[in-house]
Design a protein around this motif. Structure first.
Motif, PDB file in Angstrom:
ATOM      1  N   GLN A   1       0.844  -1.184   0.000  1.00 42.75           N
ATOM      2  CA  GLN A   1       0.000   0.000   0.000  1.00 42.75           C
ATOM      3  C   GLN A   1       0.882   1.237   0.000  1.00 42.75           C
ATOM      4  O   GLN A   1       1.865   1.302   0.734  1.00 42.75           O
ATOM      5  CB  GLN A   1      -0.908   0.029   1.228  1.00 42.75           C
ATOM      6  CG  GLN A   1      -1.753   1.274   1.312  1.00 42.75           C
ATOM      7  CD  GLN A   1      -2.544   1.363   2.604  1.00 42.75           C
ATOM      8  OE1 GLN A   1      -2.368   0.555   3.507  1.00 42.75           O
ATOM      9  NE2 GLN A   1      -3.398   2.356   2.700  1.00 42.75           N
ATOM     10  N   TRP A   2       0.511   2.224  -0.823  1.00 41.49           N
ATOM     11  CA  TRP A   2       1.229   3.488  -0.833  1.00 41.49           C
ATOM     12  C   TRP A   2       0.422   4.542  -0.105  1.00 41.49           C
ATOM     13  O   TRP A   2      -0.787   4.673  -0.304  1.00 41.49           O
ATOM     14  CB  TRP A   2       1.455   3.982  -2.263  1.00 41.49           C
ATOM     15  CG  TRP A   2       2.086   5.336  -2.299  1.00 41.49           C
ATOM     16  CD1 TRP A   2       3.397   5.628  -2.176  1.00 41.49           C
ATOM     17  CD2 TRP A   2       1.419   6.586  -2.436  1.00 41.49           C
ATOM     18  NE1 TRP A   2       3.602   6.980  -2.231  1.00 41.49           N
ATOM     19  CE2 TRP A   2       2.393   7.603  -2.394  1.00 41.49           C
ATOM     20  CE3 TRP A   2       0.084   6.958  -2.582  1.00 41.49           C
ATOM     21  CZ2 TRP A   2       2.084   8.955  -2.497  1.00 41.49           C
ATOM     22  CZ3 TRP A   2      -0.232   8.297  -2.681  1.00 41.49           C
ATOM     23  CH2 TRP A   2       0.768   9.276  -2.649  1.00 41.49           C
ATOM     24  N   THR A   3       1.095   5.273   0.794  1.00 41.44           N
ATOM     25  CA  THR A   3       0.535   6.471   1.404  1.00 41.44           C
ATOM     26  C   THR A   3       1.589   7.561   1.337  1.00 41.44           C
ATOM     27  O   THR A   3       2.789   7.271   1.338  1.00 41.44           O
ATOM     28  CB  THR A   3       0.143   6.247   2.891  1.00 41.44           C
ATOM     29  OG1 THR A   3       1.313   5.887   3.624  1.00 41.44           O
ATOM     30  CG2 THR A   3      -0.921   5.177   3.049  1.00 41.44           C
ATOM     31  N   ALA A   4       1.147   8.799   1.282  1.00 43.21           N
ATOM     32  CA  ALA A   4       2.088   9.918   1.191  1.00 43.21           C
ATOM     33  C   ALA A   4       2.918  10.042   2.474  1.00 43.21           C
ATOM     34  O   ALA A   4       4.046  10.532   2.438  1.00 43.21           O
ATOM     35  CB  ALA A   4       1.337  11.217   0.924  1.00 43.21           C
TER      36      ALA A   4
ATOM     37  N   SER B   1       9.967   6.521  -1.024  1.00 50.47           N
ATOM     38  CA  SER B   1       8.793   6.322  -1.881  1.00 50.47           C
ATOM     39  C   SER B   1       7.582   7.118  -1.409  1.00 50.47           C
ATOM     40  O   SER B   1       6.456   6.792  -1.755  1.00 50.47           O
ATOM     41  CB  SER B   1       8.442   4.836  -1.950  1.00 50.47           C
ATOM     42  OG  SER B   1       8.101   4.343  -0.665  1.00 50.47           O
ATOM     43  N   GLN B   2       7.811   8.188  -0.657  1.00 48.58           N
ATOM     44  CA  GLN B   2       6.686   8.978  -0.151  1.00 48.58           C
ATOM     45  C   GLN B   2       6.007   9.794  -1.257  1.00 48.58           C
ATOM     46  O   GLN B   2       4.808   9.983  -1.236  1.00 48.58           O
ATOM     47  CB  GLN B   2       7.122   9.924   0.979  1.00 48.58           C
ATOM     48  CG  GLN B   2       7.390   9.221   2.289  1.00 48.58           C
ATOM     49  CD  GLN B   2       8.771   8.594   2.336  1.00 48.58           C
ATOM     50  OE1 GLN B   2       9.617   8.833   1.471  1.00 48.58           O
ATOM     51  NE2 GLN B   2       9.007   7.769   3.329  1.00 48.58           N
TER      52      GLN B   2
ATOM     53  N   LEU C   1       5.704   5.382  -8.040  1.00 48.68           N
ATOM     54  CA  LEU C   1       5.368   4.787  -9.340  1.00 48.68           C
ATOM     55  C   LEU C   1       6.625   4.354 -10.086  1.00 48.68           C
ATOM     56  O   LEU C   1       6.649   3.302 -10.724  1.00 48.68           O
ATOM     57  CB  LEU C   1       4.561   5.774 -10.182  1.00 48.68           C
ATOM     58  CG  LEU C   1       3.129   6.034  -9.701  1.00 48.68           C
ATOM     59  CD1 LEU C   1       2.501   7.165 -10.497  1.00 48.68           C
ATOM     60  CD2 LEU C   1       2.287   4.786  -9.787  1.00 48.68           C
ATOM     61  N   ARG C   2       7.683   5.153  -9.999  1.00 46.09           N
ATOM     62  CA  ARG C   2       8.949   4.777 -10.635  1.00 46.09           C
ATOM     63  C   ARG C   2       9.514   3.508 -10.012  1.00 46.09           C
ATOM     64  O   ARG C   2      10.041   2.638 -10.702  1.00 46.09           O
ATOM     65  CB  ARG C   2       9.956   5.925 -10.492  1.00 46.09           C
ATOM     66  CG  ARG C   2      10.335   6.487 -11.807  1.00 46.09           C
ATOM     67  CD  ARG C   2      11.415   7.494 -11.768  1.00 46.09           C
ATOM     68  NE  ARG C   2      12.142   7.558 -10.516  1.00 46.09           N
ATOM     69  CZ  ARG C   2      12.826   8.611 -10.135  1.00 46.09           C
ATOM     70  NH1 ARG C   2      12.891   9.662 -10.887  1.00 46.09           N
ATOM     71  NH2 ARG C   2      13.469   8.613  -8.993  1.00 46.09           N
ATOM     72  N   HIS C   3       9.402   3.403  -8.686  1.00 49.92           N
ATOM     73  CA  HIS C   3       9.875   2.195  -8.001  1.00 49.92           C
ATOM     74  C   HIS C   3       9.115   0.962  -8.497  1.00 49.92           C
ATOM     75  O   HIS C   3       9.725  -0.073  -8.796  1.00 49.92           O
ATOM     76  CB  HIS C   3       9.721   2.334  -6.484  1.00 49.92           C
ATOM     77  CG  HIS C   3       9.981   1.050  -5.760  1.00 49.92           C
ATOM     78  ND1 HIS C   3      11.239   0.560  -5.538  1.00 49.92           N
ATOM     79  CD2 HIS C   3       9.122   0.127  -5.258  1.00 49.92           C
ATOM     80  CE1 HIS C   3      11.164  -0.605  -4.909  1.00 49.92           C
ATOM     81  NE2 HIS C   3       9.885  -0.887  -4.722  1.00 49.92           N
ATOM     82  N   VAL C   4       7.783   1.054  -8.585  1.00 52.01           N
ATOM     83  CA  VAL C   4       6.976  -0.083  -9.027  1.00 52.01           C
ATOM     84  C   VAL C   4       7.332  -0.457 -10.468  1.00 52.01           C
ATOM     85  O   VAL C   4       7.437  -1.636 -10.805  1.00 52.01           O
ATOM     86  CB  VAL C   4       5.466   0.215  -8.897  1.00 52.01           C
ATOM     87  CG1 VAL C   4       4.641  -0.904  -9.486  1.00 52.01           C
ATOM     88  CG2 VAL C   4       5.093   0.445  -7.443  1.00 52.01           C
ATOM     89  N   ALA C   5       7.545   0.539 -11.305  1.00 52.71           N
ATOM     90  CA  ALA C   5       7.858   0.274 -12.714  1.00 52.71           C
ATOM     91  C   ALA C   5       9.222  -0.392 -12.878  1.00 52.71           C
ATOM     92  O   ALA C   5       9.428  -1.153 -13.816  1.00 52.71           O
ATOM     93  CB  ALA C   5       7.814   1.578 -13.506  1.00 52.71           C
ATOM     94  N   SER C   6      10.149  -0.135 -11.962  1.00 57.98           N
ATOM     95  CA  SER C   6      11.505  -0.655 -12.137  1.00 57.98           C
ATOM     96  C   SER C   6      11.857  -1.831 -11.229  1.00 57.98           C
ATOM     97  O   SER C   6      12.864  -2.485 -11.446  1.00 57.98           O
ATOM     98  CB  SER C   6      12.518   0.470 -11.900  1.00 57.98           C
ATOM     99  OG  SER C   6      12.438   0.922 -10.563  1.00 57.98           O
ATOM    100  N   THR C   7      11.047  -2.127 -10.242  1.00 62.58           N
ATOM    101  CA  THR C   7      11.375  -3.190  -9.305  1.00 62.58           C
ATOM    102  C   THR C   7      11.127  -4.566  -9.916  1.00 62.58           C
ATOM    103  O   THR C   7      10.330  -4.720 -10.841  1.00 62.58           O
ATOM    104  CB  THR C   7      10.565  -3.058  -7.999  1.00 62.58           C
ATOM    105  OG1 THR C   7      11.066  -4.016  -7.059  1.00 62.58           O
ATOM    106  CG2 THR C   7       9.084  -3.324  -8.220  1.00 62.58           C
ATOM    107  N   MET C   8      11.807  -5.535  -9.381  1.00 60.67           N
ATOM    108  CA  MET C   8      11.587  -6.919  -9.796  1.00 60.67           C
ATOM    109  C   MET C   8      10.659  -7.641  -8.813  1.00 60.67           C
ATOM    110  O   MET C   8      10.339  -8.810  -9.009  1.00 60.67           O
ATOM    111  CB  MET C   8      12.924  -7.665  -9.899  1.00 60.67           C
ATOM    112  CG  MET C   8      13.827  -7.125 -10.996  1.00 60.67           C
ATOM    113  SD  MET C   8      13.033  -7.027 -12.611  1.00 60.67           S
ATOM    114  CE  MET C   8      12.847  -8.747 -13.017  1.00 60.67           C
TER     115      MET C   8
END
Length: 189
Positions: free
Chosen positions: A79-82, A99-100, A106-113
């Motif tokens: 879950q993402w929260t600010a 990741s705040q 979003l960049r983390h999710v796009a690049s993570t494995m």
């Protein structure tokens, strides 16, 4: 003499259906049982679309169900929260550093494995460039990674026009249908 049919449990009688064959919108009017089930998780995970939008008037209840599902099943759900950034719903002490901000998350999710469902509750209101660019790239057809999805969860999810066409929408409409009730010895809808 009329034969009385056994009443299915609310879990067996889940009213989840797909709308028109070319549509990517699913509606559910189930309000008496769990909405977050293995069937829903499989539908989201196996979708050919990378971005999923779940619209529901009961967002806090659904978040509690996602948390409970993650802890019981071991499914990686974040879950993402600010305030905190990306947090694992299974292990509440696992936080992705830096990741705040929505763009960074979003960049983390796009690049993570790391595979899993990444829930962004109420974040569609905060989508502005450069976050929209990252989301547009992630939503692009043909770049799907099975098991890694961005899920926007809110009362009403509004995404940019370039992304909205590539979104798997699920609408949890609890007002549309009411559960059957007993009237004069008969079940009525």
């Amino acid at each position: 003499m009329d034969r009385i049919e056994p009443v299915k449990s609310s879990l067996q009688a889940a009213m989840v259906g797909t709308m028109a064959s070319g549509s990517n919108i699913i509606t559910s009017s189930e309000n008496t049982s769990l909405f977050v089930t293995q069937q829903l998780i499989d539908s989201v995970s196996n979708s050919e679309r990378n971005v999923v939008a779940i619209e529901s008037p009961r967002v806090p209840d659904l978040m509690a169900q996602f948390r409970q599902f993650a802890m019981r099943s071991g499914t990686p759900i974040y879950q993402w929260t600010a305030d905190e950034g990306i947090v694992s719903l299974r292990e509440m002490d696992f936080v992705v550093p830096g990741s705040q901000r929505l763009h960074d998350a979003l960049r983390h999710v796009a690049s993570t494995m790391h595979l899993g469902l990444y829930l962004f509750v109420g974040a569609s209101k905060d989508l502005r460039p450069p976050a929209t660019g990252v989301l547009r790239q992630f939503a692009r057809p043909g770049s799907a990674i099975p098991g890694r999805k961005i899920v926007f969860l809110d009362n009403k999810v509004k995404l940019t026009e370039g992304v909205d066409a590539f979104v798997h929408r699920i609408v949890h409409d609890i007002e549309q249908r009411k559960p059957p009730r007993l009237r004069d010895g008969r079940w009525v809808v």
